[in-house]
Write an enzyme that holds these catalytic residues in place. Structure first.
Site, short mmCIF file in Angstrom:
data_model
loop_
_atom_site.label_atom_id
_atom_site.label_comp_id
_atom_site.label_asym_id
_atom_site.label_seq_id
_atom_site.Cartn_x
_atom_site.Cartn_y
_atom_site.Cartn_z
N ASP A 30 0.86 -1.18 0.00
CA ASP A 30 0.00 0.00 0.00
C ASP A 30 0.90 1.24 0.00
OD1 ASP A 30 -2.27 1.63 0.07
OD2 ASP A 30 -3.28 0.32 1.50
N TRP A 31 0.28 2.39 -0.15
CA TRP A 31 1.00 3.65 -0.32
C TRP A 31 2.00 3.90 0.82
CZ3 TRP A 31 0.28 7.53 -4.16
CH2 TRP A 31 0.91 8.75 -3.89
#
Length: 746
Positions: free
Chosen positions: A297-298
């Site tokens: 994820d980011w």
């Protein structure tokens, strides 16, 4: 911990993992790989330098969510020429992406095409109902249709990859990202996961195909179980709960052919998922045999430092690589630090090759090596919005929670007061994660009810006067779009702002009220809804929100949505689920009896999982059970005893009443949404496999011998027919809740 320390800690496991060749066949599923793709990937890896390999593992933001392509300047294009990234996100547009792809293919040394990605969660240009609303249809065909529509629009804009479906089971709606999933149940979540993967990618093995894009099943795993419903927090659960509740939808998505997975921000039992080799490389890749692309994820790789498991970015990069994370989303940790780590420890290179192989295989599967410019259609990109399917899908998502005195449908001649700012909030109709959706495209409830007298409710006294002059009040209340979604956890799920004062004032006017609940999660509204005879849960329904709600209000559509997550009475009940394990002292209405309940709240939710009413009444016959060697055929006749055509959602629940470990009081194991004309009777048959009754015990799936209770009805709290059959001992092979029950209606 230093890099040598990491090496020592993982020496045994790393030795096992690295024993296999890094260039072994790399199927995206457990199925055999395409030999043509396999050879191409092998050849490319053999020709790549280490910086080029790490470049493929690097995903860069080419813009921002609301400023797509804004970072694609000359410097960024030079990085493309040098092969410093394998993927861009926050980019879109058929023409600009074709130009960008041309640079990668024709001006870089190896000509490896880029992957273009974007968060297309519930529509690209045509904004559809949010995922929780789609789950409320209890209709996988509708979810598949919605996913296919948004895939087609995203494909036309040149995109290859979207970060959906989110399949996190969520039993605490304080967590803002409940809006992105399918609610509280592993079985319902598994069916919706499969449907969305099919809609995005087509049938398993069908890609590449025009109008299809790569799905990304997220967030592996436990994100919906974060402590206190606080986004990004820790998740701690038993091994049994992990396998029986939280993992099944991921397994279902994998079997449906999902080409990529995303790991979660949270830790599970203290091990962040971005560094969780036991669950990612061990369970997902090893035990399940999944070889698709796994992306972080980011910024999650860099955040391993914040978690306290890495002392610096180099350690974070090594932990993520060893866990099985192929691509780094946006943190540049792989790009900046992995090269030095590999130089210091050559045993990491085979893991790099494995990761690069999976990324290249994903690109090959998408057809990008054969036709790198095959995505994007400028004419289709400018096509009109798909309003008709958007309206149909939205209407199928509406849940009728209460209809005392048959207030609904509204009479055509009734003078209607429409009260509440949300009734005229076009931006909130789109929900969060709106991709390229525009507020001006949304038809609000106010626009769809021009005959109604509207008041925004900013002055409760004035709103009460408007209500008093009407025959019936439609009261729009709930949350606006910015109160749900990522980083939008709430400690108090009552009505935000001054809405409770508005409800009190309008209720005091003494006119019948239809409460239209808007938002991305179930709220705790026992007080707010007291004395209100009719209640609709309408979520965020997209661009055709207003017309779809009016279709239900006026009786053009008989509502058939069902709650995919229970609606609490008060926030303090959370987390909760219908599928709870029984207590030794079950909840007792008598407060003088010591039992598992709160003294300041009634027992159970305000509206239960699976609840939803109709404008018709449905009668159920007796349950018939036909035992088979490895299954049971459960049949029930359902009759529309009402005066209008309507749909019923027939729900099948099971319980193992005596087992070696306490089992939930009920578990969904089948459902079917069917249309019945007035007086029509149909028999619904569920084929319930014994493998669907397995429990997780001693690290495997076990079918224990004995009796199984079967319950069929309209909701988890409205059981109409019961029966029992017996099963013999056995073993299961995959998560029980991930297995679909075959259903026919005759």
């Amino acid at each position: 911990m230093s890099l040598p320390g990491l090496q020592r800690r993982d020496a045994i496991r790393a030795g096992v993992l690295l024993a296999a060749s890094a260039l072994a066949p790399l199927p995206l599923r457990a199925a055999a790989p395409d030999p043509k793709h396999d050879k191409r990937v092998r050849d490319l890896i053999a020709r790549m330098t280490l910086p080029e390999k790490i470049g493929q593992m690097n995903q860069i933001a080419g813009g921002r969510q609301r400023a797509l392509n804004s970072r694609l300047d000359a410097g960024m294009l030079d990085r493309v020429r040098r092969g410093e990234m394998g993927s861009f996100l926050h980019v879109a547009g058929a023409e600009p992406l074709r130009r960008l792809q041309r640079i990668a293919v024709e001006e870089s040394r190896l000509g490896i095409p880029l992957l273009f990605a974007m968060d297309v969660i519930h529509g690209y240009r045509t904004t559809l109902p949010v995922p929780l609303a789609l789950a409320a249809t209890w209709d996988p065909a509708t979810a598949e249709r919605a996913a296919a529509l948004m895939a087609e629009e995203a494909w036309a804009a040149g995109l290859h990859w979207t970060f959906t479906p989110m399949v996190d089971v969520a039993r605490d709606p304080r967590w803002g990202r409940v809006v992105e999933g399918a609610g509280e149940d592993a079985y319902l979540g598994s069916r919706m996961a499969e449907a969305q993967v099919r809609g995005l990618e087509g049938p398993a093995g069908a890609m590449p195909a025009r109008g299809r894009i790569l799905s990304c099943t997220k967030h592996f795993v436990g994100y919906g179980a974060v402590a206190g419903g606080r986004d990004y927090d820790s998740a701690d659960m038993s091994e049994r709960t992990l396998h029986e509740v939280y993992l099944p939808p991921f397994h279902a998505a994998m079997r449906a052919g999902s080409g990529s997975f995303m790991t979660a921000f949270n830790d599970v039992g203290g091990v962040p998922m971005t560094a969780n080799d036991a669950l990612v490389r061990g369970e997902l890749r090893g035990r399940w045999g999944y070889q698709g692309l796994v992306v972080s994820d980011w910024n999650a790789i860099r955040e391993l430092i914040n978690h306290g498991v890495a002392a610096n970015p180099t350690e974070a990069a090594v932990l993520a690589l060893r866990a099985g994370i192929d691509m780094d989303m946006a943190s540049s940790t792989y790009a900046d630090y992995l090269g030095a780590a590999v130089a210091a420890d050559a045993s990491l290179l085979p893991l790099v090759d494995q990761a690069v192989g999976r990324i290249l295989m994903a690109k090959a599967r998408l057809g990008l090596f054969d036709d790198p410019y095959g995505y994007g259609d400028p004419a289709r990109e400018k096509a009109p919005l798909a309003r008709e399917p958007a309206r149909e899908i939205a209407a199928r998502s509406v849940v009728l929670l209460r209809n005392e005195g048959a207030v609904l449908p509204l009479k055509p001649t009734a003078r209607v007061a429409l009260i509440g700012a949300l009734a005229d909030d076009a931006s909130s109709a789109l929900g969060s994660w709106r991709a390229r959706g525009q507020a001006e495209d949304a038809v609000t409830l106010r626009r769809a009810m021009p005959q109604a007298r509207f008041d925004p409710g900013s002055d409760p006294a004035q709103a009460a006067r408007v209500a008093a002059a009407a025959d019936v009040v439609v009261l729009a209340i709930g949350e606006d779009y910015d109160l749900t979604g990522e980083a939008r956890s709430r400690a108090d799920l009552t009505l935000p702002g001054t809405q409770q004062a508005l409800v009190d004032a309008v209720r005091a006017a003494g006119k019948p009220i239809v409460a239209v609940l808007m938002g991305g999660r179930p709220l705790a509204l026992e007080r707010a809804l007291a004395g209100i005879p009719a209640v609709l849960q309408t979520w965020f329904l997209g661009i055709e929100s207003g017309p779809a709600i009016v279709d239900v209000l006026m009786g053009k559509v008989s509502p058939a949505g069902r709650l995919p997550i229970g609606m609490p009475r008060v926030t303090g009940q959370l987390p909760s689920s219908y599928a709870h394990v029984p207590s030794g002292r079950p909840a007792n209405p008598d407060l003088a009896v010591d039992s598992a309940r709160y003294h300041d709240s009634d027992i159970g939710p305000l509206f239960a999982f699976g609840h939803g009413l109709s404008y018709a009444r449905f009668d159920y016959g007796a349950l018939a059970i036909e035992p088979r060697a490895d299954a049971a055929i459960v049949s029930v006749a359902v009759t529309n005893a009402g005066s209008v055509p309507a749909e019923e959602v027939v729900q099948l629940y099971v319980r193992d009443p005596v087992a070696s470990v306490a089992r939930p009081v009920a578990e969904l194991r089948g459902f079917h949404r069917l249309m019945l004309k007035p007086g029509e009777r149909r028999t619904v048959r569920f084929t319930l496999a014994h493998a669907q009754l397995a429990l997780w015990k001693a690290s495997k799936w076990v079918i224990e011998p004995g009796a199984i209770d079967v319950m069929v009805g309209s909701s988890s709290a409205d059981i109409r027919a019961r029966g029992r059959f017996s099963v013999a001992a056995g073993e299961g092979a995959i998560p029980a809740a991930s297995i679909a029950t075959a259903v026919t209606a005759v």
